[in-house]
Enzyme design. Structure first.
Site, PDB file in Angstrom:
ATOM      1  N   ASP A 185       6.684   2.366 -11.065  1.00 28.35           N
ATOM      2  CA  ASP A 185       5.981   3.321 -11.912  1.00 28.35           C
ATOM      3  C   ASP A 185       6.287   4.768 -11.519  1.00 28.35           C
ATOM      4  O   ASP A 185       6.582   5.061 -10.360  1.00 28.35           O
ATOM      5  CB  ASP A 185       4.464   3.128 -11.797  1.00 28.35           C
ATOM      6  CG  ASP A 185       3.960   1.928 -12.566  1.00 28.35           C
ATOM      7  OD1 ASP A 185       4.790   1.125 -13.036  1.00 28.35           O
ATOM      8  OD2 ASP A 185       2.729   1.777 -12.683  1.00 28.35           O
ATOM      9  N   HIS A 213       6.289   1.906  -6.712  1.00 33.66           N
ATOM     10  CA  HIS A 213       6.419   3.244  -7.281  1.00 33.66           C
ATOM     11  C   HIS A 213       7.720   3.886  -6.814  1.00 33.66           C
ATOM     12  O   HIS A 213       8.140   3.695  -5.667  1.00 33.66           O
ATOM     13  CB  HIS A 213       5.244   4.141  -6.864  1.00 33.66           C
ATOM     14  CG  HIS A 213       3.918   3.678  -7.379  1.00 33.66           C
ATOM     15  ND1 HIS A 213       3.183   2.693  -6.741  1.00 33.66           N
ATOM     16  CD2 HIS A 213       3.198   4.053  -8.474  1.00 33.66           C
ATOM     17  CE1 HIS A 213       2.055   2.484  -7.426  1.00 33.66           C
ATOM     18  NE2 HIS A 213       2.050   3.298  -8.468  1.00 33.66           N
TER      19      HIS A 213
END
Length: 263
Positions: free
Chosen positions: A74, A219
């Site tokens: 992400d 991430h």
């Protein structure tokens, strides 16, 4: 609601500050982001632009006996982080799904040009806004701008949405339905904060937690504690493979089984 009599009593006892402190939660309940959908704003009954599929798939994992998992990243792309992730995945011929922030993709398009070819790219909003606090118009703007940026810079339109922080509202679901998106949450996350000084620990922990059909959250942007994942990504991928798992994109995982739930 705070009655007039109660408000007068609070003002007399503690002044404006005391009255405001008591009234604030009730005001938020009526007008804040956690308010009830009395006007259909955050949990509307249908899409005002017309009917589409009439349903939205929301998945945390996929039910499958096949040893498949989806690794997802992400918040990127950003310099320093995203190239390191892509380099590690390229070195191991491994696939992942990247949920990108549109304004970051627009700003760093040259950084990732051609580099998402083996991977899947999903919508993570234009500016990483909390969609659960937005009405349909503002949700649509966040998704449309990111959707168009992905289509332009990646060369194919996204079919997946991950709402920032996993926050969902009715407006998100109706607009996701309009775009034809599946909404992707996660069933496992990289627990970077537990292994900041223990690289071997995050490799073992990720492999031990993994189950067939898992969607793993990581991430490629963020605070320094997340670097333990980035720095040891090759070990993480190798550890998952040593347990017999194959890394696939989210769409490939969906095609192999049944999503955990449908909204």
């Amino acid at each position: 609601m705070v009655s007039r009599r109660e408000l007068v009593r609070l003002l007399a006892a503690g002044g404006v500050g005391a009255a405001a402190a008591v009234a604030a939660p009730k005001v938020r309940a009526l007008f804040g982001p956690d308010r009830l959908p009395l006007d259909g704003g955050y949990a509307p009954a249908g899409n005002e632009l017309g009917w589409h599929r009439g349903a939205v798939r929301v998945l945390w994992h996929v039910t499958t006996d096949k040893p498949l998992i989806a690794l997802t990243f992400d918040d990127g792309p950003e310099p320093d982080w995203t190239p390191r992730v892509l380099d590690a995945l390229d070195a191991l011929d491994a696939k992942a799904t990247f949920f990108v922030v549109g304004e970051r993709l627009e700003r760093n398009a040259a950084l990732v040009r051609g580099r998402y070819a083996r991977h899947e790219v999903g919508n993570h909003t234009w500016a990483h806004k909390d969609l659960a606090q937005r009405d349909e118009k503002r949700v649509r703007d966040q998704l449309r701008r990111c959707h168009d940026a992905i289509a332009e810079h990646v060369g194919r339109p996204p079919t997946l949405l991950r709402p920032p922080w996993g926050h969902l509202g009715g407006s998100t679901l109706t607009v996701a339905e309009e775009f034809g998106y599946d909404v992707v949450m996660w069933s496992q996350r990289m627990r970077e904060n537990l292994f900041v000084k223990d690289p071997g620990g995050i490799v073992a922990d990720t492999a031990e937690q993994a189950r067939p059909g898992a969607v793993i959250l990581a991430h490629d942007v963020g605070p320094e504690d997340r670097l333990v994942c980035i720095a040891n990504l090759k070990g993480i991928v190798t550890g998952l493979r040593d347990r017999g798992f194959e890394l696939v994109t989210v769409s490939e995982l969906l095609a192999a089984g049944q999503p955990a739930t449908t909204a």
